[in-house]
Design a protein around this motif. Structure first.
Motif, PDB file in Angstrom:
ATOM      1  N   ASP A 210      50.897  33.549  42.519  1.00  0.00           N
ATOM      2  CA  ASP A 210      51.111  34.849  41.896  1.00  0.00           C
ATOM      3  C   ASP A 210      49.749  35.394  41.440  1.00  0.00           C
ATOM      4  OD1 ASP A 210      51.532  36.925  40.147  1.00  0.00           O
ATOM      5  OD2 ASP A 210      53.226  35.998  39.128  1.00  0.00           O
ATOM      6  N   PRO A 211      49.313  36.528  42.022  1.00  0.00           N
ATOM      7  CA  PRO A 211      47.974  37.037  41.699  1.00  0.00           C
ATOM      8  C   PRO A 211      47.779  37.320  40.213  1.00  0.00           C
ATOM      9  CG  PRO A 211      49.167  38.563  43.162  1.00  0.00           C
ATOM     10  CD  PRO A 211      50.019  37.343  43.014  1.00  0.00           C
ATOM     11  N   THR A 212      48.864  37.647  39.508  1.00  0.00           N
ATOM     12  CA  THR A 212      48.732  37.906  38.068  1.00  0.00           C
ATOM     13  C   THR A 212      48.295  36.638  37.342  1.00  0.00           C
ATOM     14  OG1 THR A 212      50.631  39.351  38.331  1.00  0.00           O
ATOM     15  CG2 THR A 212      49.897  38.935  36.088  1.00  0.00           C
ATOM     16  N   ASN A 213      48.900  35.510  37.721  1.00  0.00           N
ATOM     17  CA  ASN A 213      48.541  34.248  37.070  1.00  0.00           C
ATOM     18  C   ASN A 213      47.113  33.838  37.418  1.00  0.00           C
ATOM     19  OD1 ASN A 213      50.930  33.946  35.719  1.00  0.00           O
ATOM     20  ND2 ASN A 213      51.918  32.833  37.383  1.00  0.00           N
ATOM     21  N   GLU A 214      46.712  34.134  38.645  1.00  0.00           N
ATOM     22  CA  GLU A 214      45.345  33.845  39.057  1.00  0.00           C
ATOM     23  C   GLU A 214      44.382  34.649  38.178  1.00  0.00           C
ATOM     24  OE1 GLU A 214      44.889  33.313  43.501  1.00  0.00           O
ATOM     25  OE2 GLU A 214      43.140  34.559  43.045  1.00  0.00           O
ATOM     26  N   THR A 215      44.717  35.906  37.967  1.00  0.00           N
ATOM     27  CA  THR A 215      43.874  36.785  37.152  1.00  0.00           C
ATOM     28  C   THR A 215      43.800  36.284  35.714  1.00  0.00           C
ATOM     29  OG1 THR A 215      44.610  38.628  38.520  1.00  0.00           O
ATOM     30  CG2 THR A 215      43.513  39.182  36.450  1.00  0.00           C
ATOM     31  N   ILE A 216      44.959  35.896  35.174  1.00  0.00           N
ATOM     32  CA  ILE A 216      44.988  35.407  33.786  1.00  0.00           C
ATOM     33  C   ILE A 216      44.149  34.145  33.651  1.00  0.00           C
ATOM     34  CG2 ILE A 216      46.475  34.393  31.994  1.00  0.00           C
ATOM     35  CD1 ILE A 216      48.687  36.347  32.978  1.00  0.00           C
ATOM     36  N   VAL A 221      39.243  31.444  31.580  1.00  0.00           N
ATOM     37  CA  VAL A 221      38.022  30.655  31.811  1.00  0.00           C
ATOM     38  C   VAL A 221      36.783  31.466  31.420  1.00  0.00           C
ATOM     39  CG1 VAL A 221      36.575  29.553  33.583  1.00  0.00           C
ATOM     40  CG2 VAL A 221      39.055  29.179  33.570  1.00  0.00           C
ATOM     41  N   ALA A 222      36.775  32.753  31.804  1.00  0.00           N
ATOM     42  CA  ALA A 222      35.629  33.610  31.479  1.00  0.00           C
ATOM     43  C   ALA A 222      35.505  33.821  29.968  1.00  0.00           C
ATOM     44  CB  ALA A 222      35.762  34.958  32.194  1.00  0.00           C
ATOM     45  N   LEU A 223      36.655  34.060  29.329  1.00  0.00           N
ATOM     46  CA  LEU A 223      36.679  34.249  27.869  1.00  0.00           C
ATOM     47  C   LEU A 223      36.136  33.012  27.161  1.00  0.00           C
ATOM     48  CD1 LEU A 223      37.792  35.902  25.367  1.00  0.00           C
ATOM     49  CD2 LEU A 223      39.879  34.541  25.621  1.00  0.00           C
ATOM     50  N   ALA A 224      36.643  31.849  27.567  1.00  0.00           N
ATOM     51  CA  ALA A 224      36.203  30.598  26.945  1.00  0.00           C
ATOM     52  C   ALA A 224      34.694  30.428  27.116  1.00  0.00           C
ATOM     53  CB  ALA A 224      36.946  29.412  27.560  1.00  0.00           C
ATOM     54  N   ARG A 225      34.228  30.677  28.323  1.00  0.00           N
ATOM     55  CA  ARG A 225      32.797  30.478  28.571  1.00  0.00           C
ATOM     56  C   ARG A 225      31.974  31.403  27.692  1.00  0.00           C
ATOM     57  NH1 ARG A 225      32.373  30.988  34.049  1.00  0.00           N
ATOM     58  NH2 ARG A 225      33.266  28.897  34.087  1.00  0.00           N
ATOM     59  N   ALA A 239      46.955  20.152  45.379  1.00  0.00           N
ATOM     60  CA  ALA A 239      45.538  20.199  45.751  1.00  0.00           C
ATOM     61  C   ALA A 239      45.029  21.645  45.758  1.00  0.00           C
ATOM     62  CB  ALA A 239      45.340  19.557  47.127  1.00  0.00           C
ATOM     63  N   GLU A 240      45.908  22.580  46.109  1.00  0.00           N
ATOM     64  CA  GLU A 240      45.503  23.999  46.130  1.00  0.00           C
ATOM     65  C   GLU A 240      45.156  24.471  44.722  1.00  0.00           C
ATOM     66  OE1 GLU A 240      48.427  22.959  47.756  1.00  0.00           O
ATOM     67  OE2 GLU A 240      47.189  22.853  49.567  1.00  0.00           O
ATOM     68  N   GLN A 241      46.000  24.096  43.770  1.00  0.00           N
ATOM     69  CA  GLN A 241      45.738  24.480  42.378  1.00  0.00           C
ATOM     70  C   GLN A 241      44.401  23.898  41.917  1.00  0.00           C
ATOM     71  OE1 GLN A 241      49.280  22.826  40.681  1.00  0.00           O
ATOM     72  NE2 GLN A 241      50.527  24.654  41.056  1.00  0.00           N
ATOM     73  N   LYS A 242      44.176  22.627  42.237  1.00  0.00           N
ATOM     74  CA  LYS A 242      42.928  21.971  41.851  1.00  0.00           C
ATOM     75  C   LYS A 242      41.735  22.711  42.442  1.00  0.00           C
ATOM     76  CE  LYS A 242      40.582  18.257  43.689  1.00  0.00           C
ATOM     77  NZ  LYS A 242      40.727  17.139  44.594  1.00  0.00           N
ATOM     78  N   LYS A 243      41.848  23.046  43.721  1.00  0.00           N
ATOM     79  CA  LYS A 243      40.760  23.719  44.428  1.00  0.00           C
ATOM     80  C   LYS A 243      40.440  25.061  43.774  1.00  0.00           C
ATOM     81  CE  LYS A 243      38.947  24.155  48.982  1.00  0.00           C
ATOM     82  NZ  LYS A 243      39.226  24.751  50.285  1.00  0.00           N
ATOM     83  N   PHE A 244      41.492  25.825  43.501  1.00  0.00           N
ATOM     84  CA  PHE A 244      41.279  27.125  42.858  1.00  0.00           C
ATOM     85  C   PHE A 244      40.577  26.946  41.514  1.00  0.00           C
ATOM     86  CE2 PHE A 244      42.675  30.347  39.823  1.00  0.00           C
ATOM     87  CZ  PHE A 244      42.113  31.469  40.409  1.00  0.00           C
ATOM     88  N   LEU A 245      41.058  25.998  40.723  1.00  0.00           N
ATOM     89  CA  LEU A 245      40.472  25.766  39.399  1.00  0.00           C
ATOM     90  C   LEU A 245      39.010  25.352  39.518  1.00  0.00           C
ATOM     91  CD1 LEU A 245      43.586  23.963  37.891  1.00  0.00           C
ATOM     92  CD2 LEU A 245      42.664  26.172  37.116  1.00  0.00           C
TER      93      LEU A 245
END
Ligand code: C2E
Ligand code: CA
Ligand code: CA
Ligand code: CA
Length: 277
Positions: A210-216, A221-225, A239-245
């Motif tokens: 879901d692109p919305t969840n990807e965006t969130i 991650v950006a906010l935390a950084r 594995a896909e989730q891991k790769k994206f993260l």
């Protein structure tokens, strides 16, 4: 009208009774179980998404009762909170986790353990001195203890919450905001609080298609950084989730892909392996 009133009563009463009775039975058995051996802590590894190394473990409560069998924490914790038994149980959880740190650090000197703190514990006036006492008694390095609290502590008005977090931070304890993104906290709080980690809730991680969840997830991650905090994603199953993260530089991951929560001795065995990918 009288007839209908009675029917309405009969319609609702049985299910309400069932819930109330179940709750009473759980409470009764929980009181009996206090201080005994029915409760156990399981440990779920947290891995560094760059190296695959186990960097920490989260302590998760398990309760096996002779009458009720395994009672899901989603059921037991709210009852422990309402009855305030969570204070005593929570003390045992902190103590056991600190003892487990002593065992794990013989395998890996840098490992940390996280305990979940309920808002009820968080609001108890003795929390900080209690944790301080356990750290002194066990002699652990406080840097190796993490606490996971939900955003709800940030919502309640909060000089008290800020003070507790500051005191924990002064002791050297790391603070992680659990289920981040599911609460309604004002983000402006984050900059005033000594928070070390944001844990991205598994509801966002689960459906990264879901692109919305990807965006969130990217945004967290950006906010935390930008605030100097680290990120961990929970509920990583594929594995896909891991790769994206990994591509968005999320620091750590946790989930069935790496390991489910394990009994203490199994967690020790896994830590001997050290790396999960
Ligand atoms: P939580 O702190 O958000 O913990 C994450 C939950 O997700 C755990 O459920 C864990 O077993 C589960 N989980 C881990 N990896 C995966 C995965 O890949 N996929 C899926 N679907 N689930 C995964 P658990 O152990 O049943 O705990 C549920 C909740 O109960 C916890 O949510 C926490 O809020 C509470 N809880 C558990 N142990 C404690 C405790 O010692 N103290 C307090 N105060 N709360 C606890
Ligand atoms: Ca947690
Ligand atoms: Ca969580
Ligand atoms: Ca949760």
């Amino acid at each position: 009208a009288k007839e209908r009133g009675r029917n309405t009563f009969q319609f609702f009463a049985p299910s309400m009774n069932t819930l109330a009775v179940e709750r009473m039975v759980i409470e009764k058995n929980m009181r009996k179980a206090m201080g005994g051996t029915e409760f156990q802590l399981y440990y779920q590894p947290k891995v560094c998404l760059q190296s695959g190394k186990i960097v920490g473990m989260e302590a998760l409560l398990r309760w096996e009762n002779p009458e009720l069998g395994f009672v899901n924490p989603q059921k037991s914790i709210p009852i422990a909170e309402e009855t305030r038994l969570i204070i005593q149980l929570g003390h045992w959880i902190i103590e056991s986790a600190c003892q487990q740190i002593k065992r794990l650090e013989q395998i890996n000197p840098d490992i940390s353990i996280a305990v979940n703190l309920s808002v009820v514990q968080f609001n108890s006036p003795d929390l900080v001195s209690e944790i301080k006492g356990v750290i002194e008694d066990t002699g652990i390095d406080p840097q190796k203890l993490q606490v996971e609290v939900t955003e709800s502590i940030l919502i309640q008005d909060s000089t008290l919450a800020i003070n507790i977090l500051k005191n924990l931070n002064n002791l050297g304890i790391k603070v992680c905001i659990d289920d981040f993104g599911t609460g309604y906290s004002s983000l402006s709080y984050l900059k005033n609080m000594p928070i070390d980690y944001l844990k991205i809730d598994q509801s966002f991680v689960r459906d990264l298609i879901d692109p919305t969840n990807e965006t969130i997830t990217c945004a967290v991650v950006a906010l935390a950084r930008s605030l100097g905090m680290k990120t961990i994603a929970e509920g990583v199953e594929t594995a896909e989730q891991k790769k994206f993260l990994q591509t968005i530089d999320c620091d750590e991951g946790q989930g069935y892909l790496f390991s489910k929560p394990l009994q203490a001795c199994q967690a020790e065995e896994l830590l001997l392996k050290g790396t999960l990918f």
